[in-house]
Write a protein that holds these residues in place. Structure first.
Motif, mmCIF file in Angstrom:
data_model
loop_
_atom_site.group_PDB
_atom_site.id
_atom_site.type_symbol
_atom_site.label_atom_id
_atom_site.label_comp_id
_atom_site.label_asym_id
_atom_site.label_seq_id
_atom_site.Cartn_x
_atom_site.Cartn_y
_atom_site.Cartn_z
ATOM 1 N N UNK A 1 14.713 -5.060 1.507
ATOM 2 C CA UNK A 1 14.600 -3.919 0.597
ATOM 3 C C UNK A 1 15.845 -3.051 0.639
ATOM 4 N N UNK A 2 16.404 -2.853 1.824
ATOM 5 C CA UNK A 2 17.632 -2.060 1.940
ATOM 6 C C UNK A 2 18.783 -2.738 1.209
ATOM 7 N N UNK A 3 18.890 -4.054 1.315
ATOM 8 C CA UNK A 3 19.935 -4.778 0.591
ATOM 9 C C UNK A 3 19.734 -4.639 -0.915
ATOM 10 N N UNK B 1 21.364 -2.277 -6.116
ATOM 11 C CA UNK B 1 21.022 -1.480 -7.293
ATOM 12 C C UNK B 1 21.930 -0.260 -7.422
ATOM 13 N N UNK B 2 22.228 0.393 -6.310
ATOM 14 C CA UNK B 2 23.119 1.548 -6.347
ATOM 15 C C UNK B 2 24.550 1.166 -6.720
ATOM 16 N N UNK C 1 0.825 -1.207 0.000
ATOM 17 C CA UNK C 1 0.000 0.000 0.000
ATOM 18 C C UNK C 1 0.861 1.260 0.000
ATOM 19 N N UNK C 2 1.935 1.245 0.783
ATOM 20 C CA UNK C 2 2.826 2.409 0.823
ATOM 21 C C UNK C 2 3.544 2.602 -0.503
ATOM 22 N N UNK D 1 12.825 2.761 -1.916
ATOM 23 C CA UNK D 1 13.731 3.323 -0.919
ATOM 24 C C UNK D 1 12.962 3.920 0.258
ATOM 25 N N UNK D 2 11.851 4.584 -0.025
ATOM 26 C CA UNK D 2 11.031 5.155 1.047
ATOM 27 C C UNK D 2 10.439 4.045 1.931
ATOM 28 N N UNK D 3 9.992 2.959 1.297
ATOM 29 C CA UNK D 3 9.427 1.859 2.067
ATOM 30 C C UNK D 3 10.504 1.177 2.912
ATOM 31 N N UNK D 4 11.716 1.038 2.390
ATOM 32 C CA UNK D 4 12.796 0.426 3.167
ATOM 33 C C UNK D 4 13.142 1.238 4.414
#
Length: 305
Positions: free
Chosen positions: A197-199, A204-205, A166-167, A183-186
């Protein structure tokens, strides 16, 4: 004999916990720690704060686990690596194998002790079966612990998926890109899914393709709903369809599945409550209700001429 058997069981449990709590520094675990933003020990530095058990028992467990790696088949080792990753890498592969070997050794000693103390009771065809059963139990205990860790982590990920989806949908519909929304959800979501998600964002970066990072995140968790969501996002990007529409559909499906799981658990509750009721509560009620009546009837028969 009984005291010695209790000591052997206690030692087996102690070394099982010690082996499973040992974390061996390897390139994969160091890379995962760096992706999570954790600080790891650099090569060539010393650990002055290590405990005595870490400096003595940890190298022995590492050596034992390394020797077991050469004895086991490669496909079994690949499956073990997958389960350890899905469990959040709570222990290294060598530490887990060392725990299995130590527990098997203590279980074998316990079996020999039980056979010696039993005398003629376990002789004959019962002796090999008794030893095999104990060895199987010793091998199943670490696997059961690992399966419980995997199941608990997947449950935590599954619980956080509907709110996270949802977010993500809200962020994308507000004008953010899919990477900015992830990134916002992580940052907002806590627990294993937020860590994954952070990993994924760190990979990706560092230059990895987003679809590959998403697929690896699904493989690390092993949650089928998350894998379906990732496949839908990748397919929408490849076909050029609207990401917001796909995300909204996936979020609605996750909410529906969460409601269905809650209804299923509610329907299973009466059946699960039957066993403690029959085994624990009903006998106590019978004693409280029928106990005085039974005492009265007994006294009547005793005092009757």
């Amino acid at each position: 004999m009984i005291v010695l058997a209790i000591l052997i069981v206690f030692a087996a449990v102690f070394f099982l916990v010690l082996g499973l709590s040992y974390q061996h520094e390897n390139p994969m675990s160091a890379r995962m720690a760096n992706l999570r933003g954790e600080r790891t020990m650099e090569y060539g530095t010393t650990r002055e704060t290590e405990s005595f058990s870490s400096r003595i028992f940890a190298p022995l467990a590492d050596s034992l686990g390394t020797k077991m790696e050469g004895l086991l088949p490669s496909n079994w080792m690949e499956g073990l690596d997958t389960r350890l990753v899905q469990a959040g890498q709570p222990v290294s592969r060598t530490g887990f194998l060392a725990a299995i070997a130590i527990v098997e050794g203590f279980v074998f000693l316990f079996a020999i002790l039980m056979v010696t103390s039993a005398g003629s009771t376990l002789k004959g065809p019962m002796l090999p079966g008794f030893i095999i059963v104990l060895l199987v139990i010793g091998a199943v205990l670490p696997k059961t612990w690992l399966d419980n860790r995997v199941r608990h982590r997947q449950t935590e990920v599954l619980k956080s998926l509907p709110d996270a989806f949802d977010l993500i949908t809200t962020c994308v519909e507000a004008g953010l890109g899919i990477e900015a929304a992830l990134a916002k959800v992580s940052e907002k979501v806590e627990g294993p899914f937020g860590d994954e998600l952070a990993i994924m964002m760190r990979e990706t970066s560092m230059g990895k393709l987003r679809r590959d990072a998403l697929k690896e995140m699904g493989e690390r968790t092993g949650v089928q709903d998350l894998i379906s969501f990732i496949n839908a996002v990748i397919q929408a990007e490849s076909m050029g369809t609207s990401i917001a529409t796909v995300l909204r559909v996936q979020a609605e499906q996750m909410r529906t599945k969460r409601r269905q799981r809650a209804e299923q658990q509610a329907q299973q509750a009466p059946i699960k409550m039957m066993f403690p009721l029959v085994l624990c509560i009903f006998p106590s009620l019978f004693i409280v209700i029928l106990g005085p009546a039974g005492i009265t009837i007994y006294e009547q028969f005793i005092t009757r001429p």
